[in-house]
Design a protein around this motif. Structure first.
Motif, mmCIF file in Angstrom:
data_model
loop_
_atom_site.group_PDB
_atom_site.id
_atom_site.type_symbol
_atom_site.label_atom_id
_atom_site.label_comp_id
_atom_site.label_asym_id
_atom_site.label_seq_id
_atom_site.Cartn_x
_atom_site.Cartn_y
_atom_site.Cartn_z
ATOM 1 N N PHE A 264 0.850 -1.187 0.000
ATOM 2 C CA PHE A 264 0.000 0.000 0.000
ATOM 3 C C PHE A 264 0.891 1.244 0.000
ATOM 4 C CE2 PHE A 264 -2.637 -3.403 1.424
ATOM 5 C CZ PHE A 264 -3.914 -3.098 0.959
ATOM 6 N N PRO A 265 0.942 1.961 -1.123
ATOM 7 C CA PRO A 265 1.844 3.112 -1.224
ATOM 8 C C PRO A 265 1.210 4.393 -0.701
ATOM 9 C CG PRO A 265 0.806 2.721 -3.343
ATOM 10 C CD PRO A 265 0.294 1.642 -2.408
ATOM 11 N N LYS A 266 2.080 5.320 -0.296
ATOM 12 C CA LYS A 266 1.653 6.667 0.065
ATOM 13 C C LYS A 266 2.806 7.625 -0.180
ATOM 14 C CE LYS A 266 2.703 6.423 5.093
ATOM 15 N NZ LYS A 266 3.508 7.635 5.275
ATOM 16 N N THR A 267 2.480 8.875 -0.357
ATOM 17 C CA THR A 267 3.529 9.877 -0.390
ATOM 18 C C THR A 267 4.044 10.067 1.030
ATOM 19 O OG1 THR A 267 2.044 11.760 -0.016
ATOM 20 C CG2 THR A 267 2.355 11.052 -2.304
ATOM 21 N N SER A 268 5.268 10.524 1.140
ATOM 22 C CA SER A 268 5.825 10.772 2.468
ATOM 23 C C SER A 268 5.388 12.131 3.000
ATOM 24 C CB SER A 268 7.356 10.724 2.410
ATOM 25 O OG SER A 268 7.854 11.819 1.639
ATOM 26 N N GLY A 269 4.859 12.973 2.121
ATOM 27 C CA GLY A 269 4.612 14.355 2.462
ATOM 28 C C GLY A 269 5.775 15.231 2.029
ATOM 29 N N GLY A 270 6.818 14.586 1.532
ATOM 30 C CA GLY A 270 7.984 15.265 0.973
ATOM 31 C C GLY A 270 8.292 14.668 -0.386
ATOM 32 N N ARG A 271 9.565 14.309 -0.622
ATOM 33 C CA ARG A 271 9.960 13.795 -1.938
ATOM 34 C C ARG A 271 9.944 12.276 -2.013
ATOM 35 N NH1 ARG A 271 15.284 15.001 -3.588
ATOM 36 N NH2 ARG A 271 15.890 14.616 -1.422
ATOM 37 N N GLY A 272 9.705 11.613 -0.888
ATOM 38 C CA GLY A 272 9.810 10.171 -0.866
ATOM 39 C C GLY A 272 8.500 9.443 -1.070
ATOM 40 N N VAL A 273 8.617 8.114 -1.142
ATOM 41 C CA VAL A 273 7.461 7.217 -1.255
ATOM 42 C C VAL A 273 7.589 6.154 -0.176
ATOM 43 C CG1 VAL A 273 6.267 5.514 -2.688
ATOM 44 C CG2 VAL A 273 7.208 7.587 -3.755
ATOM 45 N N ARG B 19 2.574 8.135 -10.942
ATOM 46 C CA ARG B 19 3.294 8.897 -11.965
ATOM 47 C C ARG B 19 2.602 10.203 -12.334
ATOM 48 N NH1 ARG B 19 7.465 6.385 -14.506
ATOM 49 N NH2 ARG B 19 7.730 4.144 -14.160
ATOM 50 N N ALA B 20 1.335 10.338 -11.950
ATOM 51 C CA ALA B 20 0.565 11.507 -12.383
ATOM 52 C C ALA B 20 0.424 12.570 -11.303
ATOM 53 C CB ALA B 20 -0.819 11.060 -12.852
ATOM 54 N N ILE B 21 0.994 12.339 -10.132
ATOM 55 C CA ILE B 21 0.780 13.259 -9.016
ATOM 56 C C ILE B 21 2.084 13.951 -8.638
ATOM 57 C CG2 ILE B 21 -1.118 11.889 -8.067
ATOM 58 C CD1 ILE B 21 0.896 10.802 -6.001
ATOM 59 N N ALA B 22 1.954 14.958 -7.811
ATOM 60 C CA ALA B 22 3.087 15.615 -7.167
ATOM 61 C C ALA B 22 2.797 15.650 -5.675
ATOM 62 C CB ALA B 22 3.272 17.029 -7.714
ATOM 63 N N PRO B 23 3.817 15.517 -4.828
ATOM 64 C CA PRO B 23 3.568 15.485 -3.378
ATOM 65 C C PRO B 23 2.807 16.706 -2.879
ATOM 66 C CG PRO B 23 5.848 14.903 -3.864
ATOM 67 C CD PRO B 23 5.243 15.367 -5.145
ATOM 68 N N GLU B 24 3.056 17.858 -3.500
ATOM 69 C CA GLU B 24 2.404 19.088 -3.040
ATOM 70 C C GLU B 24 0.931 19.154 -3.418
ATOM 71 O OE1 GLU B 24 4.930 20.072 -6.739
ATOM 72 O OE2 GLU B 24 5.120 18.879 -4.903
ATOM 73 N N ASP B 25 0.435 18.163 -4.153
ATOM 74 C CA ASP B 25 -1.001 18.127 -4.475
ATOM 75 C C ASP B 25 -1.845 17.874 -3.225
ATOM 76 O OD1 ASP B 25 -0.381 18.442 -7.146
ATOM 77 O OD2 ASP B 25 -0.541 16.311 -7.623
ATOM 78 N N PHE B 26 -1.250 17.272 -2.200
ATOM 79 C CA PHE B 26 -2.013 16.811 -1.043
ATOM 80 C C PHE B 26 -1.665 17.654 0.181
ATOM 81 C CE2 PHE B 26 -0.889 13.207 -3.809
ATOM 82 C CZ PHE B 26 -2.155 12.949 -4.321
#
Length: 364
Positions: A185-194, A278-285
């Motif tokens: 189950f993936p998530k953004t880190s809230g920064g540049r990581g995954v 691939r379609a998102i950026a971390p700053e979207d959230f």
């Protein structure tokens, strides 16, 4: 609203008093509005099912920024010590409500602490009222704090790499998980990581789970040579994605899904679908955008508890790898089987071996 005022809101059927609700926690940016203390509390209530799935029954360290995330704020760290404006709190804060429950955990030093153990959304709201920005849950449940039920894969971009590189590595990680028969189950880190979470049976020790993470990282290195590293020392990593296996060591935690991160714009660690990475950026959230997304798509980690996986395949891979164990973080006691914990550039024995090798004639 004067800073001395307070307001009372409903938090899962409990009355929650929020003091200084208009205090600015995140100043406005070019892309995002300012976020107040009340906004932070209401955000966590809006994603209640999701944040509770991430925290329920887990000992949880609180990352508190009671004065807000502003320029000049001093953060207390292991290296710097206490006394900062922002800090990590491992023990229950004073003045906790009677409905707040705890879990006792043991640190690598052998000391113990009673940590917040969320059992209902009002606890999360109260922590927000106390200045908590980020929740750092242990990968265990209160019923068994010595056997993790979560393998955490942290794909951490190093200088010269970015989120797109982490996403590319995540795609290969997904293939590896499939080969192992695991669901990640993936998530953004809230920064540049995954981050990728895998629910596992709570049968293995922290040491075992850390070994499994090492095996997973080494396999990613083999599949993506030159793009991935498990090297602990920063001077050896290069421009690669670091698989931080030590995030699975005892007393190491990762910001939970839906946690706010203390960065400009109030970004959050967002569960995502594999195919949208691939379609998102971390700053979207952010605190401002996530409630609407949550209302639309729900919790993308809702199925994480459906299956608990067997860690044996990764542990078998670890045992077959002659490389053995890897260094622990510097604040840990010397651990069984751990290699010498010395930064390579300061390793006098390694330098002597290199000098001796250089002085030997080349073989015919």
């Amino acid at each position: 609203m004067a800073s001395s005022e307070a307001t009372t809101i409903d938090a899962g059927g409990r009355e929650l008093r929020v003091s200084n609700p208009s205090r600015v926690i995140f100043p406005a940016t070019e892309r995002t509005p300012e976020v107040t203390k009340l906004d932070v509390v209401q955000y966590y209530l809006a994603v209640g099912d999701g944040i509770m799935r991430a925290l329920r029954e887990r000992p949880t360290t609180l990352e508190r920024w009671p004065k807000g995330v502003h320029e000049g704020i001093v953060v207390s760290t292991r290296e710097r010590g206490g006394g900062g404006d922002a800090f990590f709190q491992k023990r229950v804060p004073r003045g906790a409500p009677e409905y707040l429950e705890t879990a006792r955990i043991a640190f690598p030093s052998g000391r113990f602490a009673d940590e917040v153990c969320p059992t209902e959304i009002a606890v999360v709201g109260w922590c927000g009222q106390m200045g908590t920005i980020t929740f750092h849950p242990w990968p265990v449940r209160r019923a068994d704090v010595d056997h993790p039920d979560e393998l955490r894969i942290d794909l951490d971009p190093q200088p010269g790499t970015d989120f797109a590189d982490a996403v590319r590595v995540a795609a290969t990680a997904r293939e590896l998980l499939s080969d192992l028969g695991y669901v990640g189950f993936p998530k953004t880190s809230g920064g540049r990581g995954v981050h990728i979470y895998v629910r596992i049976e709570p049968r293995w020790s922290f040491t075992d789970v850390r070994h499994a993470a090492i095996a997973f990282g080494r396999e990613l290195e083999r599949r993506l040579p030159g793009e991935v590293t498990t090297k602990w020392w920063k001077e050896e990593r290069g421009e690669k994605i670091f698989v931080d296996y030590n995030q699975n060591a005892r007393d190491r935690t990762i910001a939970s899904a839906y946690s706010i991160r203390p960065k400009p714009g109030a970004p959050v660690s967002a569960p995502v679908q594999w195919d949208e990475l691939r379609a998102i950026a971390p700053e979207d959230f952010t605190v401002s955008t996530m409630p609407a997304r949550f209302a639309e798509v729900g919790d993308l980690h809702a199925a994480i508890d459906d299956v608990a996986h067997d860690l044996t395949p990764l542990l078998d891979m670890y045992e077959k790898d002659e490389a053995g164990d890897m260094p622990y973080p510097p604040d840990y006691p010397k651990m069984p089987g751990e290699p010498k914990r010395v930064q390579p550039s300061r390793d006098t024995d390694r330098k002597k071996d290199a000098e001796a090798s250089d002085s030997e004639p080349d073989a015919d």
